[in-house]
Design an enzyme around this catalytic site. Sequence first.
Site, short mmCIF file in Angstrom:
data_model
loop_
_atom_site.label_atom_id
_atom_site.label_comp_id
_atom_site.label_asym_id
_atom_site.label_seq_id
_atom_site.Cartn_x
_atom_site.Cartn_y
_atom_site.Cartn_z
N PHE A 16 0.83 -1.24 -0.10
CA PHE A 16 -0.07 0.07 -0.18
C PHE A 16 0.91 1.09 0.11
O PHE A 16 1.72 1.47 1.01
CB PHE A 16 -0.85 -0.12 1.30
N ASP A 29 9.25 2.67 1.37
CA ASP A 29 8.05 3.45 1.93
C ASP A 29 7.83 3.20 3.52
O ASP A 29 7.58 2.20 3.87
CB ASP A 29 6.92 2.81 1.19
N LYS A 40 2.61 9.99 8.15
CA LYS A 40 2.05 9.38 9.35
C LYS A 40 2.44 9.92 10.78
O LYS A 40 2.10 11.02 11.10
CB LYS A 40 2.05 7.80 9.39
N1 PLP Z 1 2.25 4.46 2.36
C1 PLP Z 1 2.11 3.24 3.24
C2 PLP Z 1 2.88 2.25 3.72
C3 PLP Z 1 0.99 3.52 4.01
O1 PLP Z 1 0.43 2.59 5.15
C4 PLP Z 1 -0.03 4.73 3.66
C5 PLP Z 1 -1.35 4.85 4.65
O2 PLP Z 1 -1.92 3.89 5.21
C6 PLP Z 1 0.40 5.35 2.99
C7 PLP Z 1 1.61 5.25 1.95
C8 PLP Z 1 -0.58 6.57 2.55
O3 PLP Z 1 -0.24 7.72 3.34
P1 PLP Z 1 -1.49 8.72 3.29
O4 PLP Z 1 -2.76 8.25 3.53
O5 PLP Z 1 -0.90 9.88 4.25
O6 PLP Z 1 -1.31 9.45 1.87
#
Ligand code: PLP
Length: 398
Positions: free
Chosen positions: A143, A228, A257
């Site tokens: 994700f 990520d 986050k």
């Molecule tokens: N990357 C990861 C690993 C995530 O868990 C999330 C959100 O859950 C995101 C990216 C996306 O982040 P945002 O919701 O701040 O756009």
Amino acid sequence: MQRGRPRRVARDDIALLRWLGRSSHSAVALVRGEGTYVWDADGKRYLDFIGGIATVSVGHANAKVRDAVLEQTKLLWHASNLYVTEPQVRLAEKLVRLSFADRVFFCNSGAEANEAMIKLARHFHVVAGHAERIEIVCMNNSFHGRTLGSLAATGQPKYQQGFGPLPAGFRFLEYGEAKALEAAVSDKTCAVLLEPLQGEAGVLPPPRGYLSRVRELCTKHGALMLLDEVQTGMGRTGAYFAHQHERIEPDAMTLAKGIAGGVPLGALLAREDVAKVFTPGTHASTFGGNPLATAAASAVMDLLAEGLLERVQRAGERLSMRLAGVGGRSSGERGSGLLRALLLSEDLAPKVVTKARELGLLVNAIGERVVRLAPPLTVTDEEIDRASELLAEAVAKA
Ligand code: PLP
């Protein structure tokens, strides 16, 4: 509304929020938080073991973060990317000091940070004279966000369906399978993009040695290793960044986050030789690096440095032990630090979440058999024990 008093929220007020919820869950209207607790509009108190989905890193209404933001409100709220500000520079220096990176680009969310990282990787090869190196190797069940680029990199068709055409050039492999990686990464690969532990896939760590193998293959083929760390970074797993457990360094990494304790902020970090391909104007964000958000993040980083990281390791071990003892229809637990999952032997996770909420505990379901826990990193032993008792009760009653 009186300060500190929960205000009733009419159903209509929360219509927009319900866009985000499962239709089977009636939305909880939260009005106040303190430490690991939140209160809803009816004054009901909950132990918050999801922490805004791994985002309320130093507890609700943390006094040090609040004071940092308040102080900054007296000075400067916004400057745009035409200028630099002191809180921005201070935060960037802290991040650089603690990481492999030489440069930081600030934005507002995880998806935005990943968009920037994908653009950086593509542009890196363009500048090197290899515009044909566009393929980004990603992972099934990953994700990375909901914008088109980050969605194209997200290995979950259920999120992609209905939004095509998505940007091209993304290829998916089974997470943790070194053999598939060896076959896929070549001198034509632009980058390998992955989470050091897959959060939304169900808090899934890779096999030991996998990240090192990604690193080796990227180095061998001149591809960029992109991590990520939106969910795993900023102390969540007991290290500043989860990849540090395996003693490897990516070429670029994203954060969001928990970085500012709940104030919106995202960041892309990269080594100088990669970062330098973004010259002024190549990529930008109006709000990115906002002084209030970066002041909040600086305060979060100070708290992490004041012994919180070590505390996360001990608290994570305690939570892991307690979850292993939940019993009933739970079949174990997994995770790292204070990002953990209770595993269920039946399709019960949404029901467990609903029961837990009735009992005064907030957690969230990933699919049907995983309950995720990501409490504030400041959670106490007593809160861990109490949450585990409530969760056991919720599993028994679900
Ligand atoms: N990357 C990861 C690993 C995530 O868990 C999330 C959100 O859950 C995101 C990216 C996306 O982040 P945002 O919701 O701040 O756009």
